[in-house]
Design a protein around this motif. Structure first.
Motif: not given
Length: 156
Positions: A23, A27, A30-31, A35, A80, A130, A134-135, A138, A141-142
Motif C-alpha cells: 500500500f 498507493p 492499491s487504493t 475501491s 477517499s 484524505s 487518495p495517496l 493508502a 492503510i499501509g
C-alpha cells in the motif's frame, strides 16, 4: 523428524506487513484495487438484497447499494471521501471529549484531555488530506497494516 509449522498469527502478521508495504509503495494502485473490490461487493450485495425479497425496503437499499457500488468501482475518490469523513467525525469527537475532560471534575487528568484535543486536531487534519488526495488514505492503510502485522507476529 518433526516438522515445524509456522503459527497462523505469524503468517497473518507477515502477510499484513507485506500488504502494508504494498500500500505504501504503490498507493494509487492499491487504493484503486480496494475501491473496486468494495464497489463490486456492494453491487453484488445490492443485487442479492433485491432478489432476497421484493419488499420496498429491500429494493430501496438494494438500489442504493448498487449505485454506491458503481461509484466505488469507477471513482477512486469515493473511498477517499469516506475516509476523510470518518476522520472528521473522529476528530470532532476527540476534540469534544478533550474539552469535556478539561471543564469537568472527572478523574481524567488535564494533560490527558489536552492530548486528546491534539489527537482530535490531527485526525481532523488527516480527514482534510484524505478528502483531497487518495495517496494519504493508502499510506494510512499501509501503516495500519504494518502495525497490525507486527502485533500479530509478536503474539505467542
Amino acid at each position: 523428524m518433526e516438522e515445524k509449522i509456522m503459527e497462523p498469527n505469524k503468517i497473518s502478521g507477515i502477510l499484513s506487513v507485506i500488504l502494508g508495504l504494498f500500500f505504501i509503495i504503490f498507493p494509487f494502485f492499491s487504493t484503486g484495487v480496494v475501491s473496486i473490490l468494495i464497489g463490486i461487493s456492494l453491487i453484488f450485495f445490492g443485487i442479492a438484497l433485491i432478489l432476497a425479497g421484493f419488499t420496498a425496503g429491500n429494493i430501496i437499499v438494494g438500489i442504493l447499494a448498487i449505485l454506491c457500488g458503481f461509484i466505488f468501482t469507477f471513482n477512486i475518490n469515493a473511498l477517499s471521501f469516506l475516509f476523510g469523513f470518518q476522520f472528521y467525525v473522529i476528530g470532532i469527537l476527540l476534540v469534544l471529549a478533550g474539552i469535556v475532560g478539561l471543564i469537568s471534575d472527572t478523574q481524567i487528568s488535564k494533560i490527558s484531555s489536552i492530548l486528546i484535543i491534539i489527537l482530535g486536531i490531527i485526525a481532523f487534519a488527516l480527514g482534510g488530506l484524505s478528502l483531497t488526495n487518495p495517496l494519504y488514505v493508502a499510506i494510512l492503510i499501509g501503516v495500519s497494516l504494518i502495525i497490525e502485522g507486527i502485533g500479530l507476529y509478536m503474539l505467542d
